[in-house]
Design a protein around this motif. Sequence first.
Motif, PDB file in Angstrom:
ATOM      1  N   SER A  20       0.589   4.298   3.526  1.00  0.00           N
ATOM      2  CA  SER A  20       0.156   5.478   4.267  1.00  0.00           C
ATOM      3  C   SER A  20      -1.329   5.746   4.030  1.00  0.00           C
ATOM      4  O   SER A  20      -2.036   6.164   4.933  1.00  0.00           O
ATOM      5  CB  SER A  20       1.024   6.691   3.934  1.00  0.00           C
ATOM      6  OG  SER A  20       0.650   7.247   2.710  1.00  0.00           O
ATOM      7  N   HIS A  21      -1.806   5.471   2.828  1.00  0.00           N
ATOM      8  CA  HIS A  21      -3.244   5.615   2.594  1.00  0.00           C
ATOM      9  C   HIS A  21      -4.009   4.632   3.464  1.00  0.00           C
ATOM     10  O   HIS A  21      -4.967   5.004   4.139  1.00  0.00           O
ATOM     11  CB  HIS A  21      -3.582   5.369   1.118  1.00  0.00           C
ATOM     12  CG  HIS A  21      -5.066   5.397   0.864  1.00  0.00           C
ATOM     13  ND1 HIS A  21      -5.760   6.538   0.574  1.00  0.00           N
ATOM     14  CD2 HIS A  21      -5.993   4.404   0.921  1.00  0.00           C
ATOM     15  CE1 HIS A  21      -7.046   6.250   0.454  1.00  0.00           C
ATOM     16  NE2 HIS A  21      -7.219   4.962   0.647  1.00  0.00           N
ATOM     17  N   HIS A  22      -3.554   3.406   3.465  1.00  0.00           N
ATOM     18  CA  HIS A  22      -4.245   2.367   4.228  1.00  0.00           C
ATOM     19  C   HIS A  22      -4.238   2.693   5.721  1.00  0.00           C
ATOM     20  O   HIS A  22      -5.183   2.372   6.434  1.00  0.00           O
ATOM     21  CB  HIS A  22      -3.567   1.008   3.974  1.00  0.00           C
ATOM     22  CG  HIS A  22      -4.389  -0.158   4.427  1.00  0.00           C
ATOM     23  ND1 HIS A  22      -5.365  -0.729   3.638  1.00  0.00           N
ATOM     24  CD2 HIS A  22      -4.394  -0.841   5.596  1.00  0.00           C
ATOM     25  CE1 HIS A  22      -5.928  -1.721   4.313  1.00  0.00           C
ATOM     26  NE2 HIS A  22      -5.357  -1.810   5.495  1.00  0.00           N
ATOM     27  N   THR A  50      -4.349   5.682   7.058  1.00  0.00           N
ATOM     28  CA  THR A  50      -5.133   6.856   7.434  1.00  0.00           C
ATOM     29  C   THR A  50      -6.567   6.799   6.934  1.00  0.00           C
ATOM     30  O   THR A  50      -7.428   7.483   7.466  1.00  0.00           O
ATOM     31  CB  THR A  50      -4.484   8.139   6.869  1.00  0.00           C
ATOM     32  OG1 THR A  50      -4.315   7.977   5.469  1.00  0.00           O
ATOM     33  CG2 THR A  50      -3.126   8.394   7.519  1.00  0.00           C
ATOM     34  N   CYS A  51      -6.840   6.015   5.901  1.00  0.00           N
ATOM     35  CA  CYS A  51      -8.170   5.979   5.309  1.00  0.00           C
ATOM     36  C   CYS A  51      -9.098   5.122   6.158  1.00  0.00           C
ATOM     37  O   CYS A  51      -8.771   3.985   6.488  1.00  0.00           O
ATOM     38  CB  CYS A  51      -8.095   5.427   3.886  1.00  0.00           C
ATOM     39  SG  CYS A  51      -9.689   5.383   3.077  1.00  0.00           S
ATOM     40  N   THR A  52     -10.246   5.677   6.498  1.00  0.00           N
ATOM     41  CA  THR A  52     -11.196   4.926   7.320  1.00  0.00           C
ATOM     42  C   THR A  52     -12.062   4.010   6.469  1.00  0.00           C
ATOM     43  O   THR A  52     -12.706   3.113   6.988  1.00  0.00           O
ATOM     44  CB  THR A  52     -12.097   5.894   8.106  1.00  0.00           C
ATOM     45  OG1 THR A  52     -12.666   6.834   7.195  1.00  0.00           O
ATOM     46  CG2 THR A  52     -11.296   6.627   9.169  1.00  0.00           C
ATOM     47  N   ALA A  53     -12.086   4.248   5.159  1.00  0.00           N
ATOM     48  CA  ALA A  53     -12.919   3.429   4.282  1.00  0.00           C
ATOM     49  C   ALA A  53     -12.224   2.128   3.888  1.00  0.00           C
ATOM     50  O   ALA A  53     -12.874   1.173   3.472  1.00  0.00           O
ATOM     51  CB  ALA A  53     -13.295   4.212   3.023  1.00  0.00           C
ATOM     52  N   CYS A  54     -10.905   2.100   4.005  1.00  0.00           N
ATOM     53  CA  CYS A  54     -10.161   0.908   3.624  1.00  0.00           C
ATOM     54  C   CYS A  54     -10.024  -0.053   4.799  1.00  0.00           C
ATOM     55  O   CYS A  54      -9.635   0.350   5.896  1.00  0.00           O
ATOM     56  CB  CYS A  54      -8.766   1.287   3.124  1.00  0.00           C
ATOM     57  SG  CYS A  54      -8.758   2.023   1.481  1.00  0.00           S
ATOM     58  N   THR A  55     -10.344  -1.311   4.556  1.00  0.00           N
ATOM     59  CA  THR A  55     -10.145  -2.357   5.555  1.00  0.00           C
ATOM     60  C   THR A  55      -9.262  -3.435   4.934  1.00  0.00           C
ATOM     61  O   THR A  55      -8.803  -3.286   3.804  1.00  0.00           O
ATOM     62  CB  THR A  55     -11.495  -2.980   5.971  1.00  0.00           C
ATOM     63  OG1 THR A  55     -12.027  -3.684   4.855  1.00  0.00           O
ATOM     64  CG2 THR A  55     -12.468  -1.917   6.425  1.00  0.00           C
ATOM     65  N   ARG A  98     -11.427  -1.954  -0.219  1.00  0.00           N
ATOM     66  CA  ARG A  98     -10.681  -0.720  -0.445  1.00  0.00           C
ATOM     67  C   ARG A  98     -11.583   0.313  -1.098  1.00  0.00           C
ATOM     68  O   ARG A  98     -12.422  -0.036  -1.928  1.00  0.00           O
ATOM     69  CB  ARG A  98      -9.481  -0.987  -1.362  1.00  0.00           C
ATOM     70  CG  ARG A  98      -8.444  -1.886  -0.730  1.00  0.00           C
ATOM     71  CD  ARG A  98      -7.265  -2.074  -1.664  1.00  0.00           C
ATOM     72  NE  ARG A  98      -6.374  -3.094  -1.114  1.00  0.00           N
ATOM     73  CZ  ARG A  98      -6.415  -4.372  -1.468  1.00  0.00           C
ATOM     74  NH1 ARG A  98      -7.252  -4.778  -2.373  1.00  0.00           N
ATOM     75  NH2 ARG A  98      -5.605  -5.235  -0.897  1.00  0.00           N
ATOM     76  N   CYS A  99     -11.360   1.564  -0.739  1.00  0.00           N
ATOM     77  CA  CYS A  99     -12.070   2.641  -1.412  1.00  0.00           C
ATOM     78  C   CYS A  99     -11.450   2.804  -2.809  1.00  0.00           C
ATOM     79  O   CYS A  99     -10.371   2.258  -3.068  1.00  0.00           O
ATOM     80  CB  CYS A  99     -11.961   3.933  -0.593  1.00  0.00           C
ATOM     81  SG  CYS A  99     -10.336   4.694  -0.622  1.00  0.00           S
ATOM     82  N   PRO A 100     -12.096   3.547  -3.711  1.00  0.00           N
ATOM     83  CA  PRO A 100     -11.549   3.686  -5.070  1.00  0.00           C
ATOM     84  C   PRO A 100     -10.104   4.181  -5.094  1.00  0.00           C
ATOM     85  O   PRO A 100      -9.282   3.670  -5.860  1.00  0.00           O
ATOM     86  CB  PRO A 100     -12.495   4.697  -5.721  1.00  0.00           C
ATOM     87  CG  PRO A 100     -13.779   4.517  -5.004  1.00  0.00           C
ATOM     88  CD  PRO A 100     -13.412   4.181  -3.575  1.00  0.00           C
ATOM     89  N   ALA A 101      -9.791   5.168  -4.267  1.00  0.00           N
ATOM     90  CA  ALA A 101      -8.414   5.679  -4.236  1.00  0.00           C
ATOM     91  C   ALA A 101      -7.458   4.610  -3.725  1.00  0.00           C
ATOM     92  O   ALA A 101      -6.361   4.435  -4.261  1.00  0.00           O
ATOM     93  CB  ALA A 101      -8.338   6.922  -3.356  1.00  0.00           C
ATOM     94  N   GLY A 102      -7.888   3.889  -2.687  1.00  0.00           N
ATOM     95  CA  GLY A 102      -7.047   2.822  -2.142  1.00  0.00           C
ATOM     96  C   GLY A 102      -6.832   1.716  -3.152  1.00  0.00           C
ATOM     97  O   GLY A 102      -5.737   1.165  -3.265  1.00  0.00           O
ATOM     98  N   GLN A 103      -7.874   1.407  -3.905  1.00  0.00           N
ATOM     99  CA  GLN A 103      -7.771   0.378  -4.935  1.00  0.00           C
ATOM    100  C   GLN A 103      -6.786   0.783  -6.020  1.00  0.00           C
ATOM    101  O   GLN A 103      -5.989  -0.023  -6.490  1.00  0.00           O
ATOM    102  CB  GLN A 103      -9.161   0.116  -5.537  1.00  0.00           C
ATOM    103  CG  GLN A 103      -9.188  -0.957  -6.610  1.00  0.00           C
ATOM    104  CD  GLN A 103      -8.687  -2.290  -6.080  1.00  0.00           C
ATOM    105  OE1 GLN A 103      -9.084  -2.741  -5.023  1.00  0.00           O
ATOM    106  NE2 GLN A 103      -7.799  -2.933  -6.819  1.00  0.00           N
TER     107      GLN A 103
HETATM  108 ZN   LIG Z   1      -8.992   4.257   1.195  1.00  0.00          ZN
END
Ligand SMILES: [Zn+2]
Length: 58
Positions: free
Chosen positions: A18-20, A22-27, A31-36
């Motif tokens: 769900s993070h992946h 909705t998050c625009t920083a993750c591709t 990954r953004c820090p939270a996604g990582q």
């Molecule tokens: Zn992210």
Amino acid sequence: MAEDLYERYQTAAAAHRSHHGTCTACTDTERCPAGQRLYSSFARLQTAYLNRQREQRR
Ligand SMILES: [Zn+2]
């Protein structure tokens, strides 16, 4: 407890998905820090779960 591990694995997988989604920083490659953080806890639980499965199948 195997079920507990499975539930945590599924919860972590869902949280990461769900993070992946909705998050625009993750591709796919970055990954953004939270996604990582979500990804590494998912990966760790997945490894633990799959190891458990393999042990039980003997
Ligand atoms: Zn992210």
